[in-house]
Write a protein that holds these residues in place. Sequence first.
Motif, short mmCIF file in Angstrom:
data_model
loop_
_atom_site.label_atom_id
_atom_site.label_comp_id
_atom_site.label_asym_id
_atom_site.label_seq_id
_atom_site.Cartn_x
_atom_site.Cartn_y
_atom_site.Cartn_z
N VAL A 110 0.84 -1.20 0.00
CA VAL A 110 0.00 0.00 0.00
C VAL A 110 0.88 1.25 0.00
O VAL A 110 0.60 2.22 -0.73
N LEU A 111 1.94 1.25 0.81
CA LEU A 111 2.83 2.40 0.87
C LEU A 111 3.50 2.65 -0.48
O LEU A 111 3.55 3.80 -0.96
N ILE A 112 3.98 1.58 -1.12
CA ILE A 112 4.61 1.71 -2.44
C ILE A 112 3.63 2.23 -3.46
O ILE A 112 3.93 3.13 -4.28
N GLN A 113 2.40 1.69 -3.44
CA GLN A 113 1.38 2.12 -4.40
C GLN A 113 0.99 3.58 -4.19
O GLN A 113 0.85 4.34 -5.16
N LEU A 114 0.81 3.98 -2.93
CA LEU A 114 0.45 5.37 -2.65
C LEU A 114 1.56 6.33 -3.06
O LEU A 114 1.30 7.37 -3.69
N LEU A 115 2.80 5.99 -2.70
CA LEU A 115 3.93 6.85 -3.06
C LEU A 115 4.08 6.95 -4.57
O LEU A 115 4.38 8.02 -5.12
N THR A 116 3.87 5.81 -5.26
CA THR A 116 4.00 5.81 -6.72
C THR A 116 2.88 6.61 -7.36
O THR A 116 3.12 7.51 -8.18
N GLY A 117 1.62 6.28 -7.00
CA GLY A 117 0.47 6.93 -7.63
C GLY A 117 0.41 8.41 -7.32
O GLY A 117 0.37 9.25 -8.23
N ILE A 118 0.41 8.74 -6.03
CA ILE A 118 0.29 10.15 -5.63
C ILE A 118 1.55 10.92 -6.02
O ILE A 118 1.48 12.05 -6.50
N GLY A 119 2.71 10.29 -5.82
CA GLY A 119 3.97 10.96 -6.18
C GLY A 119 4.05 11.31 -7.65
O GLY A 119 4.38 12.45 -8.01
N LEU A 120 3.71 10.36 -8.52
CA LEU A 120 3.74 10.64 -9.96
C LEU A 120 2.70 11.68 -10.34
O LEU A 120 2.96 12.56 -11.17
N GLY A 121 1.51 11.58 -9.73
CA GLY A 121 0.46 12.55 -10.04
C GLY A 121 0.87 13.96 -9.67
O GLY A 121 0.70 14.90 -10.45
N VAL A 122 1.43 14.13 -8.46
CA VAL A 122 1.82 15.45 -7.98
C VAL A 122 3.01 16.00 -8.76
O VAL A 122 3.00 17.15 -9.23
N ILE A 123 4.06 15.18 -8.91
CA ILE A 123 5.26 15.64 -9.62
C ILE A 123 4.95 16.00 -11.07
O ILE A 123 5.38 17.04 -11.59
N SER A 124 4.18 15.14 -11.73
CA SER A 124 3.83 15.40 -13.13
C SER A 124 2.97 16.66 -13.24
O SER A 124 3.12 17.45 -14.19
N SER A 125 2.07 16.89 -12.27
CA SER A 125 1.24 18.10 -12.28
C SER A 125 2.10 19.35 -12.12
O SER A 125 1.90 20.35 -12.81
N LEU A 126 3.06 19.27 -11.20
CA LEU A 126 3.94 20.42 -10.98
C LEU A 126 4.76 20.75 -12.22
O LEU A 126 4.88 21.92 -12.61
N ILE A 127 5.31 19.72 -12.86
CA ILE A 127 6.13 19.95 -14.06
C ILE A 127 5.27 20.49 -15.20
O ILE A 127 5.64 21.45 -15.89
N ALA A 128 4.10 19.86 -15.41
CA ALA A 128 3.24 20.25 -16.53
C ALA A 128 2.69 21.66 -16.34
O ALA A 128 2.65 22.46 -17.29
N THR A 129 2.24 22.02 -15.13
CA THR A 129 1.71 23.36 -14.90
C THR A 129 2.81 24.41 -14.98
O THR A 129 2.58 25.54 -15.42
N ARG A 130 4.01 24.01 -14.58
CA ARG A 130 5.12 24.96 -14.68
C ARG A 130 5.39 25.32 -16.13
O ARG A 130 5.61 26.49 -16.46
N LYS A 131 5.34 24.31 -17.00
CA LYS A 131 5.55 24.56 -18.42
C LYS A 131 4.45 25.47 -18.97
O LYS A 131 4.70 26.37 -19.78
N PHE A 132 3.21 25.25 -18.50
CA PHE A 132 2.09 26.09 -18.98
C PHE A 132 2.24 27.52 -18.47
O PHE A 132 2.04 28.49 -19.21
N LEU A 133 2.58 27.68 -17.20
CA LEU A 133 2.68 29.02 -16.61
C LEU A 133 3.85 29.81 -17.16
O LEU A 133 3.86 31.05 -17.09
N GLU A 134 4.85 29.12 -17.71
CA GLU A 134 6.00 29.83 -18.30
C GLU A 134 5.72 30.32 -19.69
O GLU A 134 6.46 31.14 -20.22
N THR A 135 4.65 29.78 -20.32
CA THR A 135 4.31 30.19 -21.70
C THR A 135 3.56 31.51 -21.71
O THR A 135 2.94 31.90 -20.73
#
Length: 302
Positions: free
Chosen positions: A277-302
């Motif tokens: 459960v810990l691995i799944q939560l860290l993977t799922g939530i971690g990827l969701g959050v990190i990918s959101s931060l990277i993707a929104t950063r690219k949008f906000l820089e445009t």
Amino acid sequence: MLTILKRTIRLAWLNFTRDGTLALANVFVISMVVAAITSLFLFKGITNFEINRLQDKVDISVYFKYETTEDDILKAKDELAKVPEVKEVEYVSKDQALADFTSKHKNDPVLMASLAEVGANPFLAVLNVKSALASQYQGISNFLVTADFQNSIEKVDYSERKPVIDKIFSFTSGLNTAGIVFSILLAMVAILVAFNTIRIAIYNSREELKIQRLVGASNSFIRGPFVVQGVMVGFFATIACLLIFLLIAWGINSKMDTLFSGLNLLGFYVHNLGWIVLIQLLTGIGLGVISSLIATRKFLET
């Protein structure tokens, strides 16, 4: 602060539920990544089980001369047990070796007749030595050559078993290497897939985000709902994978026991449920959050 947090969560939930198809697609993609990481964890567990099972079948036998007393052999056993590479030492006396042979071949009249002709007990006392790793038997063999009780030894069958030990060592090394390569590939795929999935979600909301920027919304306010949405996606993906893998482990448990004798996949899954459960939560939530931060950063820089 609490009002902003509530508003961010509400906007994230509205974005998540507004386009059900995209939301399901996001959960599905993250679920695939979480499933891949979970599969890797289970694969590592199965691999370790098989490696340990194979290594438990291997040992080397130290046969002592017929006239060697039991006390001397037990002293040799104690010395061997102190060797760092040694995991276990089993003493089999001459009488026990005879009893084991008789029990095993009692239905073979030729062997029983031959044993009767010999008259006396022809078997030697033996110490069966096991190591934790197949690669450590060479060190044990080297110790036996210089041991204080070396003159009492009739023979050591390490040279006879060395080809089998080398094959097991090669096989286990190959499994470990395959696991490392598989881990790297999964990590690369996971990052790419999760990142592109979040970018699709941002692209579909681009007009709304542009309006928010025009009316003076801060970058953190724009980014917040997507980060929370990434948490939601990761959470639902974890729940889905947790249930799916529980059903899979239950369904194939008997088949895995046939392939890998003694392996209880369902028991392994339940026993390690906390880590999974810990691995799944860290993977799922971690990827969701990190990918959101990277993707929104690219949008906000445009």
